[in-house]
Scaffold this motif. Structure first.
Motif, PDB file in Angstrom:
ATOM      1  N   LEU A  52      15.168   1.032  11.142  1.00 38.41           N
ATOM      2  CA  LEU A  52      13.866   0.509  10.698  1.00 38.41           C
ATOM      3  C   LEU A  52      13.373   1.253   9.462  1.00 38.41           C
ATOM      4  O   LEU A  52      12.806   0.643   8.539  1.00 38.41           O
ATOM      5  CB  LEU A  52      12.852   0.615  11.827  1.00 38.41           C
TER       6      LEU A  52
ATOM      7  N   GLU B  17      15.260   0.046   6.456  1.00 40.51           N
ATOM      8  CA  GLU B  17      14.903  -1.310   6.043  1.00 40.51           C
ATOM      9  C   GLU B  17      13.479  -1.376   5.480  1.00 40.51           C
ATOM     10  O   GLU B  17      13.194  -2.157   4.545  1.00 40.51           O
ATOM     11  CB  GLU B  17      15.026  -2.257   7.237  1.00 40.51           C
ATOM     12  N   GLU B  18      12.569  -0.606   6.056  1.00 39.86           N
ATOM     13  CA  GLU B  18      11.164  -0.722   5.668  1.00 39.86           C
ATOM     14  C   GLU B  18      10.659   0.486   4.881  1.00 39.86           C
ATOM     15  O   GLU B  18       9.454   0.696   4.770  1.00 39.86           O
ATOM     16  CB  GLU B  18      10.309  -0.885   6.930  1.00 39.86           C
TER      17      GLU B  18
ATOM     18  N   GLU C  11       8.501  -0.603   1.924  1.00 40.01           N
ATOM     19  CA  GLU C  11       7.454  -1.598   2.154  1.00 40.01           C
ATOM     20  C   GLU C  11       6.478  -1.188   3.271  1.00 40.01           C
ATOM     21  O   GLU C  11       5.321  -1.605   3.273  1.00 40.01           O
ATOM     22  CB  GLU C  11       8.096  -2.941   2.540  1.00 40.01           C
ATOM     23  N   ALA C  12       6.937  -0.395   4.273  1.00 38.13           N
ATOM     24  CA  ALA C  12       6.058  -0.037   5.391  1.00 38.13           C
ATOM     25  C   ALA C  12       4.985   0.938   4.941  1.00 38.13           C
ATOM     26  O   ALA C  12       5.176   1.743   4.013  1.00 38.13           O
ATOM     27  CB  ALA C  12       6.880   0.592   6.497  1.00 38.13           C
TER      28      ALA C  12
ATOM     29  N   GLN D 240       2.985   3.725   9.721  1.00 35.27           N
ATOM     30  CA  GLN D 240       4.126   3.219  10.480  1.00 35.27           C
ATOM     31  C   GLN D 240       5.339   4.129  10.322  1.00 35.27           C
ATOM     32  O   GLN D 240       6.076   4.391  11.266  1.00 35.27           O
ATOM     33  CB  GLN D 240       4.470   1.805  10.027  1.00 35.27           C
TER      34      GLN D 240
END
Length: 497
Positions: A277, A280-281, A284-285, A289
């Motif tokens: 996660l 991948e993020e 953008e996260a 988070q």
């Protein structure tokens, strides 16, 4: 010869006491023998006096025959008996002189000669002279009889005195011999029996499995050598017991390894998911988070590290060392290592232990204890078995150990200790144990499991661990009613002699 009488050895002391008894008995025996010889001499003297008295009596009898019945042959017979009396006096003059002094044997001999001389005048004497001779002969014969009677009475008194003396000496000898036997017996008891009883009492601890250093009950060489040999044996047994405990622990470790690997799979999967996660993020996260995922990775890493540390701690070989531990923490760490086995058996484990209950224990040993007991319950109970572990701090009560339970460990814990206990109960609802098997439950290598499932050392190791902690363990069970294991641990250490 010097070693035979070495007073630093038990053999030397016993030999010396025995020889002393033999010598004292021999001395008393020689004295008693000499006393018997004296009695024999007295009897012999009595025979001589009796012979003399008999001859004098026969002489007087013939004298009467001569005077009363005018027996012409009585004169010669009376002289013959008088001659025999004189012969006895001459042959045994010293012996008879020792019996009586007045009249002495010499005067007695002269009296007999005078008596015989008067007898010799009888045939040639006239009637008037015979009346005078008769009176003189009767007077001399009566004096000779009184002498013989006095001699006999004196000899009898001397014999009675000698017999009384021998009786007292025999009694004194028996008392001295009895006293010598008592003294030697007490000495043997002090140097042999008492140390042996002390050694026996000290060996009871070994019979109960407490391999402590054995103190020699005496400085005698045999006892010192024996206790040294026992101590070498105890040292070897202690080493072998530790090796056996470590071997059993490593065997359990092999069983637990796959379970721990499965436990590690969960945190590793969570770490892997969080990392994916993040990858991948990452751009953008939002930061909040990202922080959650990073904290999850950190917590799962700590969780995996704790699992590995628990396994490493259990598998390492360390010297027995007690420390203050929370019982609940030990059980929870053990549950992690045994988790796979619980799942395989679809078993339910209920733990009811106070959070603040602490005990002085060696962590590794107690983990081994719970692992062995849980595995035994799983093997005996089969799929779906329900296990329960509970504990409490309690005072001593009479019914702490149920009737009919098989007990092992430090038995002083349940008999002599009066303080508080930590009571640990491990129970299951399995098929239970038959009464004939319950009596052998703590025997090494006793097992009812199938080949390859165990070698019968589990409960033997458990009772050794409990004994190391000064506690005792009791197992009670009935067929089809489950099994209950009771571990009693004193809150203070017991001191052994």
């Amino acid at each position: 010869m010097g070693r035979l009488f070495d007073m630093t050895s038990l053999r030397g002391k016993i030999t010396s006491a025995y020889i002393t008894l033999v010598i004292s008995t021999s001395v008393l025996g020689l004295i008693a023998f000499s006393d018997l010889l004296f009695l024999g001499q007295q009897v012999k003297e009595g025979g001589i006096v009796n012979d003399l008295k008999e001859e004098v009596l026969e002489m007087r009898r013939e004298e009467k025959n001569l005077f009363l019945y005018s027996d012409s042959n009585a004169l010669s017979r009376a002289d013959e008996h008088a001659a025999l009396s004189r012969k006895i006096l001459q042959q045994h003059q010293k012996t008879l002189a020792a019996i009586i002094d007045k009249p002495d044997p010499l005067s007695m001999t002269q009296s007999i000669d005078s008596y015989r001389n008067k007898l010799g005048q009888w045939d040639s004497a006239s009637v008037s002279e015979r009346r005078t001779l008769q009176k003189e002969i009767r007077t001399s014969g009566h004096l000779l009889y009184l002498f013989a009677e006095s001699l006999s009475r004196q000899e009898r008194l001397m014999l009675e005195a000698a017999v009384r003396k021998s009786q007292w000496f025999l009694l004194l000898s028996l008392l001295l011999i009895g006293l010598s036997i008592v003294v030697v017996g007490r000495q043997l008891k002090r140097v042999a029996v008492t140390p042996l009883k002390q050694l026996e009492s000290r060996l009871k601890a070994i019979a109960e499995g407490r391999f402590k250093h054995l103190q020699a009950p005496s400085n005698d060489r045999e006892f010192v050598t024996l206790t040294d040999a026992f101590n070498r044996m105890l040292k070897e047994l202690e080493i072998r017991q530790k090796r056996m405990l470590q071997s059993e622990k490593l065997a359990s470790l092999g069983i637990l390894a796959s379970g721990v690997a499965h436990e590690l799979n969960n945190p590793l999967s969570n770490i892997s998911s969080s990392c994916q996660l993040l990858l991948e993020e990452l751009t953008e996260a939002d930061p909040a988070q990202l922080t959650v995922w990073l904290k999850q990775i950190d917590s799962e890493t700590v969780r995996g590290r704790n699992i590995v540390r628990t396994l490493l701690d259990f598998g390492s070989q360390r010297v027995f060392q007690k420390q203050r531990l929370k019982l609940l923490d030990i059980i929870n760490e053990t549950k992690i290592m045994i988790a796979k086995s619980l799942r395989e058996y679809s078993a339910e484990l209920t733990i009811n232990v106070p959070h603040d209950l602490e005990l002085n224990a060696d962590k590794q040993r107690f983990q081994q204890l719970f692992i062995n007991l849980i595995q035994n319950a799983l093997h005996a109970g089969g799929p779906g078995v329900h296990l329960r572990i509970s504990s409490m701090l309690c005072d001593r009560v009479v019914s702490m150990i149920p009737d009919g339970a098989e007990v092992a460990g430090n038995l002083n814990c349940s008999t002599d200790y009066e303080g508080q206990y930590i009571e640990i109960l491990i129970s299951d609802d399995g098929p239970g144990i038959a009464s004939e098997d319950l009596r052998r439950i703590f025997d090494p290598f006793f097992t009812k499991s199938e080949p390859g499932r165990g070698i019968g050392l589990g409960l033997f190791i458990v009772q050794e661990i409990v004994r190391e902690h000064d506690g005792c363990i009791a197992i009670t069970s009935q067929p089809d009613k489950g099994t209950q294991v009771i571990v009693l641990l004193p809150t203070t250490d017991l001191h052994h002699d």
